[in-house]
Design a protein around this motif. Structure first.
Motif, PDB file in Angstrom:
ATOM      1  N   GLU A 126      30.811  45.723  50.074  1.00 22.30           N
ATOM      2  CA  GLU A 126      31.588  45.386  49.687  1.00 22.30           C
ATOM      3  C   GLU A 126      32.800  47.326  49.068  1.00 22.30           C
ATOM      4  O   GLU A 126      31.400  47.512  48.861  1.00 22.30           O
ATOM      5  CB  GLU A 126      31.390  44.309  48.114  1.00 22.30           C
ATOM      6  CG  GLU A 126      32.439  44.341  47.114  1.00 22.30           C
ATOM      7  CD  GLU A 126      32.015  45.898  46.702  1.00 22.30           C
ATOM      8  OE1 GLU A 126      33.306  46.420  46.203  1.00 22.30           O
ATOM      9  OE2 GLU A 126      31.353  45.575  45.640  1.00 22.30           O
ATOM     10  N   LYS A 167      35.352  42.474  41.382  1.00 24.38           N
ATOM     11  CA  LYS A 167      34.065  42.381  42.122  1.00 24.38           C
ATOM     12  C   LYS A 167      33.241  40.915  41.825  1.00 24.38           C
ATOM     13  O   LYS A 167      32.746  40.757  42.553  1.00 24.38           O
ATOM     14  CB  LYS A 167      33.470  43.538  42.068  1.00 24.38           C
ATOM     15  CG  LYS A 167      34.200  44.572  42.570  1.00 24.38           C
ATOM     16  CD  LYS A 167      32.824  45.633  42.310  1.00 24.38           C
ATOM     17  CE  LYS A 167      33.144  47.470  42.546  1.00 24.38           C
ATOM     18  NZ  LYS A 167      33.931  48.241  44.137  1.00 24.38           N
ATOM     19  N   TYR A 182      32.100  37.955  44.502  1.00 28.08           N
ATOM     20  CA  TYR A 182      30.540  37.728  45.115  1.00 28.08           C
ATOM     21  C   TYR A 182      30.400  36.441  44.636  1.00 28.08           C
ATOM     22  O   TYR A 182      29.486  35.530  45.269  1.00 28.08           O
ATOM     23  CB  TYR A 182      29.448  38.762  43.801  1.00 28.08           C
ATOM     24  CG  TYR A 182      29.522  39.962  44.123  1.00 28.08           C
ATOM     25  CD1 TYR A 182      30.617  40.332  44.921  1.00 28.08           C
ATOM     26  CD2 TYR A 182      28.940  40.684  42.687  1.00 28.08           C
ATOM     27  CE1 TYR A 182      30.455  42.086  45.000  1.00 28.08           C
ATOM     28  CE2 TYR A 182      29.011  42.097  43.177  1.00 28.08           C
ATOM     29  CZ  TYR A 182      29.486  42.754  44.268  1.00 28.08           C
ATOM     30  OH  TYR A 182      29.661  44.219  44.430  1.00 28.08           O
ATOM     31  N   THR A 184      27.418  46.730  47.775  1.00 30.27           N
ATOM     32  CA  THR A 184      28.143  47.444  46.847  1.00 30.27           C
ATOM     33  C   THR A 184      29.183  49.344  46.731  1.00 30.27           C
ATOM     34  O   THR A 184      27.735  49.747  46.575  1.00 30.27           O
ATOM     35  CB  THR A 184      28.490  47.511  45.347  1.00 30.27           C
ATOM     36  OG1 THR A 184      30.282  47.439  44.724  1.00 30.27           O
ATOM     37  CG2 THR A 184      27.652  47.553  44.422  1.00 30.27           C
TER      38      THR A 184
END
Ligand code: NAI
Length: 673
Positions: free
Chosen positions: A383, A392, A396, A411
């Motif tokens: 990500e 974020k 998820y 990440t």
């Protein structure tokens, strides 16, 4: 006598000497290898075969060079001279054999390996990009010492030979042939036949052209030496990196007298080997090996990578993974956001792969996927979306139910502790940080951030994956700024403060490059982007009660973000900073350097105290491979040892009195040893 070599003679009376160093997967040269090699040469002199072919039994290559371990054990010039003379003697003997000799080369043929090959009459190599020839000694702070320069210079002329030696770069067989030191380049299946052909037909040996020979003429050498010195000085200072300059001197003095050049190689190299630069560069070599060894879980074989966020970082990470052979899907909010990343990938593939077929294959491995179909089949999801906790988290929650049970969620966040992201996850143990640096294609290091919940297996797999894409993994804890940005930021902020005090940016940068940094801090801040610097500085300031210099905030709010906007601390033209001559010369350069470096060292001590990395070696490795911290100094911690803790504490105390509490010694100094 048969520990490292196998000697066989075939039906044409050609002797085959196969090097297969005992107890290791790579052929390297050491005193015991030379001793056995000489015994075989002596036996061959008696036996008088039709010719000799030297080859390797190792799958990774011919010879990778000297055994660098044994370097670290050399403590005196005398010991170094003994090792060098032993090698020279063996190669002189090889060169003087009364029958033809061939080095049959595949894979690595580096340093001492190429020096051995140059002592043979002919060299044939396998035709593939994995066959690499070169004299990379300067990268370890030394130069060739087993006759490499004395033989290469007359063979192909000074400009080409010195380019190879002074840059330390490696070339494939085709380039070696073009340069003149490889005689034949053939596909693997013809390699042995080509070596035999050389012995059976003994074609004339390669000779340098008249022009190439002229470059070694005593009247030409002083001028050419001056040019070479200037070229090298642009990349390295003679004070910090004496080896290439010593090499130029040896060539200038002795190029046409081989035995004098051989003797000078030994003299000069023995001095360099026991010097500090070589010791520290050898240390850097081993630090790199240490990082490489962290990612060696052979069981883990991911195939599909899904990258979310096709911006500066995500786009380049996806391209890099595809370049390294992974199947990659790249997701963003809309196809139009992915297109620029694909165009950049194409440019990267063309540059790295050259052959159109390979470029096409790499492009086929990289698929735009704005709907995120790749999530369900990916082994690793990276990500790289906006640096925003809420954005974020909601991503998820959307993707986790679709991920494979054993997939890793990585990440690329540069500042958010993983613990702030895990509440969004049902299985927080699958989340790990893979913190790449910008630009992805250039920066070797990747910080592997393990949070409190991260499963050990997930960290190990993340490190293995990092090696699979040919990057160096550095395990760090999930603390603000992780390791690299946290240590770098006080140094960058001190540069900003100095600039605000009126010190010309160019002088600040000069102080740092003189210390050995590859780029000054002001230019670095402009290059990274002042908005990104400010963002990271704010994150760190909120955790460590630091102050952010007002001048940085002002520049960012005025939209002067550095290189990307054409203006930051410098004006930027065509991607380069315009550097005016500094006005006023009364600045105390020593104090400028101290202020920059001490803030960096102080923060490094803080990171050790908090165990952001597991030890001082990993800290040094991280700073060298992510920021280029003066490699010849061996890393920040190594530098602290070199200068001495007490001396540095004294300087910090003085600066604290003079400049304020940002120089207060970190409590970690108490336990630093
Ligand atoms: P960027 O702004 O260039 O790209 C972010 C991309 O993510 C944009 O294309 C955006 O459309 C996309 N995006 C945002 N939300 C999305 C969503 N929900 N689904 C799909 N795509 C979405 O940002 P940059 O600079 O590439 O940074 C990305 C991450 O990498 C951040 O976490 C940043 O902290 C980190 N990072 C950045 C570095 C840098 O130098 N720029 C260095 C190291 C890490």
């Amino acid at each position: 006598m048969d520990k490292h070599f196998r000697l066989e003679t075939d039906h044409d009376n050609i002797a085959w000497l196969t090097f297969d160093k005992a107890g290791t997967g790579t052929n390297v040269l050491s005193l015991d290898v030379f001793a056995e090699f000489e015994q075989h040469l002596a036996a061959l002199q008696q036996q008088q075969p039709r010719g000799l072919i030297i080859c390797s039994a190792k799958s990774n290559g011919f010879i990778a060079g000297a055994d660098i371990e044994s370097f670290t054990r050399i403590s005196t010039e005398q010991e170094a001279m003994a090792l060098l003379q032993t090698g020279q003697q063996a190669f002189n003997r090889l060169e003087a054999l009364p029958f033809p000799s061939v080095a049959m080369i595949h894979g690595f043929c580096l340093g001492g390996g190429l020096e051995l090959a140059l002592a043979c009459r002919y060299r044939v190599t396998r035709d593939d990009p994995g066959t690499r020839l070169g004299l990379p000694e300067v990268r370890l702070g030394i130069h060739p010492g087993w006759g490499g320069s004395a033989r290469l210079v007359p063979l192909i002329g000074a400009p080409k030979a010195m380019d190879l030696i002074l840059s330390g770069r490696t070339v494939d067989g085709r380039t070696g042939k073009r340069m003149g030191f490889v005689d034949m380049v053939v596909p693997e299946r013809h390699l042995a036949a080509a070596a035999r052909k050389m012995i059976l037909e003994t074609p004339p040996v390669h000779r340098a052209s008249t022009l190439e020979r002229l470059t070694n003429h005593p009247l030409v050498r002083p001028l050419l030496a001056r040019i070479l010195r200037k070229q090298v000085a642009r990349r390295a200072s003679p004070l910090h990196y004496p080896a290439p300059f010593a090499m130029i001197d040896i060539w200038r003095k002795h190029a046409t007298d081989k035995s004098a050049m051989l003797a000078a190689e030994v003299q000069s190299l023995a001095r360099l080997v026991s010097g500090l630069t070589a010791k520290n560069l050898v240390r850097v070599f081993f630090l790199q090996e240490q990082l490489k060894s962290l990612g060696k879980d052979k069981q883990y074989q991911p195939k599909y990578v899904h990258v979310i966020g096709a911006g500066t970082m995500g786009g380049d990470i996806a391209a890099w993974c595809a370049l390294r052979g992974f199947r990659v899907t790249l997701q963003d909010q809309a196809p139009a956001r992915i297109a620029p990343a694909l165009a950049r990938a194409h440019t990267l593939f063309k540059k790295k792969l050259k052959q159109p077929v390979k470029v096409r294959e790499a492009m086929d491995r990289l698929l735009p996927d704005h709907r995120g179909n790749g999530v369900a089949r990916a082994d690793i999801i990276i990500e790289a979306i906006f640096e925003d906790v809420e954005v974020k988290r909601s991503l998820y929650m959307d993707i986790e139910p679709r991920m494979k049970a054993d997939a890793i969620l990585a990440t690329n966040t540069s500042s958010i502790p993983l613990e702030e992201l895990t509440p969004a996850l049902a299985r927080p143990e699958r989340l790990v940080g893979l913190h790449f640096f910008n630009p992805v294609a250039k920066m070797l290091l990747v910080e592997i951030v393990h949070g409190q919940a991260t499963a050990p297996e997930v960290s190990t797999h993340a490190m293995t994956f990092t090696r699979q894409i040919d990057r160096l993994p550095l395990p760090v804890t999930s603390t603000p700024g992780f390791l690299v940005n946290r240590i770098l930021m006080p140094y960058l902020m001190e540069a900003v403060i100095l600039e605000a005090e009126g010190v010309p940016a160019i002088l600040i940068d000069q102080a740092a490059t003189k210390f050995g940094m590859p780029m000054g801090p002001v230019e670095l801040a402009d290059t990274v982007g002042l908005d990104i610097c400010l963002h990271v500085a704010r994150v760190l300031a909120s955790h460590f009660q630091a102050q952010i210099p007002a001048s940085l905030e002002q520049r960012v709010s005025a939209g002067n973000l550095g290189r990307k906007t054409g203006r930051g601390y410098y004006q930027w033209k065509k991607g380069k900073p315009v550097k005016p001559s500094p006005s006023g010369s009364n600045w105390n350069m020593e104090e400028i350097t101290n202020r920059l470096v001490l803030r960096l060292l102080n923060e490094a001590v803080g990171c050790l105290r908090e165990r952001v990395v597991s030890g001082p070696d990993l800290l040094d490795a991280g700073m060298i491979f992510a920021t280029g911290f003066a490699p010849f100094r061996g890393g920040p911690v190594n530098h602290i040892h070199a200068i001495g803790k007490q001396a540095l504490l004294k300087q910090l105390a003085e600066l604290q009195k003079l400049r304020g509490d940002r120089f207060a010694p970190d409590p970690g100094w108490q336990d630093f040893s």
